[in-house]
Design a protein around this motif. Sequence first.
Motif, mmCIF file in Angstrom:
data_model
loop_
_atom_site.group_PDB
_atom_site.id
_atom_site.type_symbol
_atom_site.label_atom_id
_atom_site.label_comp_id
_atom_site.label_asym_id
_atom_site.label_seq_id
_atom_site.Cartn_x
_atom_site.Cartn_y
_atom_site.Cartn_z
ATOM 1 N N ILE A 63 -5.340 94.136 9.965
ATOM 2 C CA ILE A 63 -6.505 94.784 10.550
ATOM 3 C C ILE A 63 -7.324 93.697 11.239
ATOM 4 C CG2 ILE A 63 -8.609 96.116 10.122
ATOM 5 C CD1 ILE A 63 -7.257 97.276 7.654
ATOM 6 N N SER A 64 -7.385 93.787 12.542
ATOM 7 C CA SER A 64 -8.093 92.789 13.339
ATOM 8 C C SER A 64 -9.558 92.703 12.911
ATOM 9 C CB SER A 64 -8.005 93.172 14.814
ATOM 10 O OG SER A 64 -8.669 92.222 15.603
ATOM 11 N N GLY A 65 -10.013 91.512 12.654
ATOM 12 C CA GLY A 65 -11.404 91.290 12.277
ATOM 13 C C GLY A 65 -11.713 91.497 10.804
ATOM 14 N N ALA A 66 -10.747 92.002 10.039
ATOM 15 C CA ALA A 66 -11.002 92.254 8.614
ATOM 16 C C ALA A 66 -10.421 91.165 7.720
ATOM 17 C CB ALA A 66 -10.442 93.613 8.210
ATOM 18 N N HIS A 67 -9.812 90.164 8.318
ATOM 19 C CA HIS A 67 -9.269 89.020 7.572
ATOM 20 C C HIS A 67 -8.330 89.459 6.450
ATOM 21 C CE1 HIS A 67 -12.201 86.829 9.879
ATOM 22 N NE2 HIS A 67 -13.167 87.572 9.357
ATOM 23 N N THR A 68 -7.358 90.292 6.807
ATOM 24 C CA THR A 68 -6.405 90.796 5.813
ATOM 25 C C THR A 68 -5.190 89.902 5.670
ATOM 26 O OG1 THR A 68 -5.367 92.185 7.503
ATOM 27 C CG2 THR A 68 -7.077 93.205 6.140
ATOM 28 N N HIS A 69 -4.911 89.097 6.710
ATOM 29 C CA HIS A 69 -3.723 88.239 6.707
ATOM 30 C C HIS A 69 -4.082 86.846 7.216
ATOM 31 C CE1 HIS A 69 -1.882 92.221 6.731
ATOM 32 N NE2 HIS A 69 -0.735 91.672 6.373
ATOM 33 N N SER A 70 -3.327 85.872 6.749
ATOM 34 C CA SER A 70 -3.413 84.511 7.268
ATOM 35 C C SER A 70 -2.001 83.953 7.293
ATOM 36 C CB SER A 70 -4.310 83.652 6.375
ATOM 37 O OG SER A 70 -4.355 82.328 6.866
ATOM 38 N N TYR A 71 -1.543 83.567 8.456
ATOM 39 C CA TYR A 71 -0.178 83.065 8.644
ATOM 40 C C TYR A 71 0.857 84.037 8.087
ATOM 41 C CZ TYR A 71 -2.575 78.752 9.795
ATOM 42 O OH TYR A 71 -3.390 77.817 10.373
ATOM 43 N N ASN A 77 -8.918 89.038 0.650
ATOM 44 C CA ASN A 77 -9.522 90.284 1.126
ATOM 45 C C ASN A 77 -8.456 91.350 1.360
ATOM 46 O OD1 ASN A 77 -11.890 91.734 1.942
ATOM 47 N ND2 ASN A 77 -11.133 91.602 4.040
ATOM 48 N N GLY A 78 -7.329 90.959 1.942
ATOM 49 C CA GLY A 78 -6.239 91.901 2.152
ATOM 50 C C GLY A 78 -5.688 92.437 0.838
ATOM 51 N N ARG A 79 -5.526 91.542 -0.134
ATOM 52 C CA ARG A 79 -5.041 91.972 -1.455
ATOM 53 C C ARG A 79 -6.048 92.900 -2.131
ATOM 54 N NH1 ARG A 79 -3.643 86.604 -1.506
ATOM 55 N NH2 ARG A 79 -5.370 86.061 -2.851
#
Length: 99
Positions: A63-71, A77-79
Motif C-alpha cells: 500500500i503506497s504511503g502506508a509503509h507496509t513493505h521494505s525491500y 506496520n505491514g505485519r
Amino acid sequence: METKTTTKRRGITLARINDWFKSEGLTPRHNLKSLKWAVNEFSKEVDLEPYDLFLLLVANKEISGAHTHSYGFHTSNGRYMIDSMARLYFISEDKHNRL
C-alpha cells in the motif's frame, strides 16, 4: 491542537471480492463475509481504502504511503495490518459459527 480527519469510505463488497478471486483464477477457501467484515472494520481504524487492505491481505500488495513493505518484506506496520485483519476475521468467524 491537531484533529484527525477521516474520509467516509465505501466498504469493499462481496461482489468485488468474488470478482477479484475470479479474475485471478482462484477459488476462495475462507468465509468471504467474514473477510469483508474484517477488511471494512480495519479500514475504519487506519483510514485506508478497503480494497487496498484486501489486496495487502490476500495478494501481499504494497500500500503506497502506508509503509507496509521494505525491500519486498513486511514492515512492522505491514505485519500489524495483516495480523489485525486476520484477528478480526477469526472474531467474525467465531460469531458466525455460534449462530
